[in-house]
Design a protein around this motif. Structure first.
Motif, PDB file in Angstrom:
ATOM      1  N   SER A  56       0.830  -1.192   0.000  1.00  0.00           N
ATOM      2  CA  SER A  56       0.000   0.000   0.000  1.00  0.00           C
ATOM      3  C   SER A  56       0.876   1.257   0.000  1.00  0.00           C
ATOM      4  CB  SER A  56      -0.903  -0.020   1.231  1.00  0.00           C
ATOM      5  OG  SER A  56      -1.778   1.064   1.220  1.00  0.00           O
ATOM      6  N   THR A  57       0.518   2.196  -0.868  1.00  0.00           N
ATOM      7  CA  THR A  57       1.243   3.452  -1.009  1.00  0.00           C
ATOM      8  C   THR A  57       0.222   4.589  -1.002  1.00  0.00           C
ATOM      9  OG1 THR A  57       2.929   2.372  -2.356  1.00  0.00           O
ATOM     10  CG2 THR A  57       2.808   4.763  -2.512  1.00  0.00           C
ATOM     11  N   ASP A  59      -2.985   0.003  -3.918  1.00  0.00           N
ATOM     12  CA  ASP A  59      -2.232  -1.240  -3.824  1.00  0.00           C
ATOM     13  C   ASP A  59      -1.420  -1.390  -5.103  1.00  0.00           C
ATOM     14  OD1 ASP A  59      -1.314  -3.868  -3.840  1.00  0.00           O
ATOM     15  OD2 ASP A  59      -3.219  -4.720  -3.179  1.00  0.00           O
ATOM     16  N   GLU A  60      -0.096  -1.293  -4.986  1.00  0.00           N
ATOM     17  CA  GLU A  60       0.773  -1.357  -6.161  1.00  0.00           C
ATOM     18  C   GLU A  60       0.761  -2.718  -6.846  1.00  0.00           C
ATOM     19  OE1 GLU A  60       4.492   0.876  -6.412  1.00  0.00           O
ATOM     20  OE2 GLU A  60       4.149   1.448  -4.310  1.00  0.00           O
ATOM     21  N   GLU A  61       0.216  -3.736  -6.197  1.00  0.00           N
ATOM     22  CA  GLU A  61       0.080  -5.032  -6.856  1.00  0.00           C
ATOM     23  C   GLU A  61      -1.115  -5.040  -7.805  1.00  0.00           C
ATOM     24  OE1 GLU A  61       0.143  -8.191  -3.990  1.00  0.00           O
ATOM     25  OE2 GLU A  61       2.093  -7.574  -3.204  1.00  0.00           O
ATOM     26  N   GLN A  62      -2.024  -4.080  -7.635  1.00  0.00           N
ATOM     27  CA  GLN A  62      -3.194  -3.987  -8.501  1.00  0.00           C
ATOM     28  C   GLN A  62      -3.109  -2.871  -9.536  1.00  0.00           C
ATOM     29  OE1 GLN A  62      -7.060  -4.207  -6.597  1.00  0.00           O
ATOM     30  NE2 GLN A  62      -6.111  -5.067  -4.772  1.00  0.00           N
ATOM     31  N   ILE A  63      -2.392  -1.816  -9.192  1.00  0.00           N
ATOM     32  CA  ILE A  63      -2.263  -0.670 -10.095  1.00  0.00           C
ATOM     33  C   ILE A  63      -0.893  -0.033  -9.873  1.00  0.00           C
ATOM     34  CG2 ILE A  63      -3.415   0.920  -8.492  1.00  0.00           C
ATOM     35  CD1 ILE A  63      -4.698   2.245 -11.014  1.00  0.00           C
ATOM     36  N   PRO A  64      -0.121   0.147 -10.943  1.00  0.00           N
ATOM     37  CA  PRO A  64       1.206   0.731 -10.781  1.00  0.00           C
ATOM     38  C   PRO A  64       1.164   2.195 -10.335  1.00  0.00           C
ATOM     39  CG  PRO A  64       1.000  -0.389 -12.907  1.00  0.00           C
ATOM     40  CD  PRO A  64      -0.374  -0.310 -12.313  1.00  0.00           C
ATOM     41  N   ALA A  65       2.170   2.584  -9.582  1.00  0.00           N
ATOM     42  CA  ALA A  65       2.278   3.968  -9.115  1.00  0.00           C
ATOM     43  C   ALA A  65       2.276   4.935 -10.291  1.00  0.00           C
ATOM     44  CB  ALA A  65       3.535   4.143  -8.273  1.00  0.00           C
ATOM     45  N   GLY A  66       2.918   4.566 -11.371  1.00  0.00           N
ATOM     46  CA  GLY A  66       2.958   5.433 -12.554  1.00  0.00           C
ATOM     47  C   GLY A  66       1.582   5.701 -13.133  1.00  0.00           C
ATOM     48  N   VAL A  67       0.695   4.731 -13.039  1.00  0.00           N
ATOM     49  CA  VAL A  67      -0.672   4.926 -13.535  1.00  0.00           C
ATOM     50  C   VAL A  67      -1.410   5.923 -12.646  1.00  0.00           C
ATOM     51  CG1 VAL A  67      -2.902   3.786 -13.924  1.00  0.00           C
ATOM     52  CG2 VAL A  67      -0.785   2.695 -14.690  1.00  0.00           C
ATOM     53  N   ILE A  68      -1.227   5.810 -11.348  1.00  0.00           N
ATOM     54  CA  ILE A  68      -1.856   6.762 -10.427  1.00  0.00           C
ATOM     55  C   ILE A  68      -1.408   8.179 -10.770  1.00  0.00           C
ATOM     56  CG2 ILE A  68      -1.965   7.533  -8.010  1.00  0.00           C
ATOM     57  CD1 ILE A  68      -3.630   5.001  -8.510  1.00  0.00           C
ATOM     58  N   LEU A  69      -0.124   8.352 -11.032  1.00  0.00           N
ATOM     59  CA  LEU A  69       0.399   9.680 -11.337  1.00  0.00           C
ATOM     60  C   LEU A  69       0.012  10.143 -12.732  1.00  0.00           C
ATOM     61  CD1 LEU A  69       3.874   9.306  -9.628  1.00  0.00           C
ATOM     62  CD2 LEU A  69       1.852  10.532  -8.779  1.00  0.00           C
ATOM     63  N   ALA A  76       9.454  12.184 -12.439  1.00  0.00           N
ATOM     64  CA  ALA A  76       9.343  11.370 -13.656  1.00  0.00           C
ATOM     65  C   ALA A  76       7.955  11.504 -14.276  1.00  0.00           C
ATOM     66  CB  ALA A  76       9.664   9.908 -13.353  1.00  0.00           C
ATOM     67  N   ALA A  77       6.917  11.509 -13.449  1.00  0.00           N
ATOM     68  CA  ALA A  77       5.549  11.652 -13.954  1.00  0.00           C
ATOM     69  C   ALA A  77       5.344  13.028 -14.580  1.00  0.00           C
ATOM     70  CB  ALA A  77       4.546  11.422 -12.828  1.00  0.00           C
ATOM     71  N   ARG A  78       5.880  14.040 -13.945  1.00  0.00           N
ATOM     72  CA  ARG A  78       5.765  15.400 -14.498  1.00  0.00           C
ATOM     73  C   ARG A  78       6.482  15.481 -15.846  1.00  0.00           C
ATOM     74  NH1 ARG A  78       7.808  20.255 -10.797  1.00  0.00           N
ATOM     75  NH2 ARG A  78       9.731  19.159 -11.189  1.00  0.00           N
ATOM     76  N   ALA A  79       7.635  14.839 -15.969  1.00  0.00           N
ATOM     77  CA  ALA A  79       8.361  14.833 -17.243  1.00  0.00           C
ATOM     78  C   ALA A  79       7.573  14.085 -18.323  1.00  0.00           C
ATOM     79  CB  ALA A  79       9.744  14.196 -17.050  1.00  0.00           C
ATOM     80  N   ARG A  80       6.927  12.970 -17.957  1.00  0.00           N
ATOM     81  CA  ARG A  80       6.084  12.244 -18.935  1.00  0.00           C
ATOM     82  C   ARG A  80       4.933  13.126 -19.392  1.00  0.00           C
ATOM     83  NH1 ARG A  80       6.614   8.142 -15.221  1.00  0.00           N
ATOM     84  NH2 ARG A  80       4.462   8.306 -14.465  1.00  0.00           N
ATOM     85  N   ALA A  81       4.291  13.791 -18.449  1.00  0.00           N
ATOM     86  CA  ALA A  81       3.136  14.638 -18.772  1.00  0.00           C
ATOM     87  C   ALA A  81       3.543  15.808 -19.659  1.00  0.00           C
ATOM     88  CB  ALA A  81       2.465  15.134 -17.495  1.00  0.00           C
ATOM     89  N   ALA A  82       4.736  16.328 -19.472  1.00  0.00           N
ATOM     90  CA  ALA A  82       5.209  17.451 -20.288  1.00  0.00           C
ATOM     91  C   ALA A  82       5.297  17.063 -21.758  1.00  0.00           C
ATOM     92  CB  ALA A  82       6.562  17.936 -19.770  1.00  0.00           C
TER      93      ALA A  82
END
Length: 174
Positions: free
Chosen positions: A2-3, A61-71, A111-117
């Protein structure tokens, strides 16, 4: 595992509603953070004088959804090119901001901010600010969209944001 990520991108009602659509999200807490007033109220935050943002603490829960997807969902559900506003909601309390709990989250947020840019035209104004005190918003603001689905603001502002997330992240919907 959990995160929890704390992010702000306009009215917390919209962020709350959009995140609740995603599998693996176990809790969404509408809250205030990023300011100087201890234990602010909604009325105080709305003045813009507290320095706080309307934010959400998203636990997943990172086992169900990656942190990158949340961001990436965060950068999908609001416009990170609007400074201190989202549409007609204007003020620093509606800023686009991310509040990392530690150095690892700071790196993930950068990293998420750079992807979004890469996919947003214009300059991103999303800040990465230290995570200070997180004050839960009043009960009336928790899961607001589910409690008030026909309220005008929800229909005009929250529904389009929920729909954007639903369209972009279909494989992660509940």
């Amino acid at each position: 595992m959990s995160t929890t990520f704390v992010v702000a991108g306009g009215c917390f009602w919209c962020l709350d509603a959009a995140y609740r659509q995603l599998q693996g999200v176990t809790e969404v807490l509408s809250c205030y953070t990023g300011g100087t007033t201890a234990h602010p109220t909604y009325e105080q935050v709305c003045t813009g004088a507290t320095g706080h943002a309307e934010a959400v603490a998203v636990t997943f829960d990172e086992e169900q959804i990656p942190a990158g997807v949340i961001l990436d969902a965060f950068f999908t559900m609001h416009d990170p090119t609007q400074l201190n506003r989202q549409g007609n909601d204007v003020g620093t309390q509606y800023r686009s901001a991310m509040f990392p709990a530690d150095a690892a989250q700071t790196a993930q947020f950068e990293a998420a901010r750079a992807r979004a840019a890469e996919w947003w035209p214009g300059e991103l104004v999303t800040t990465i600010e230290p995570l200070g005190e997180v004050t839960p918003a009043e009960d009336a603001h928790q899961d607001f969209f589910a409690k008030n689905p026909t309220q005008g603001y929800c229909l005009a502002v929250a529904v389009p944001k929920v729909n954007k997330v639903r369209a972009a992240f279909t494989q992660y919907l509940r």
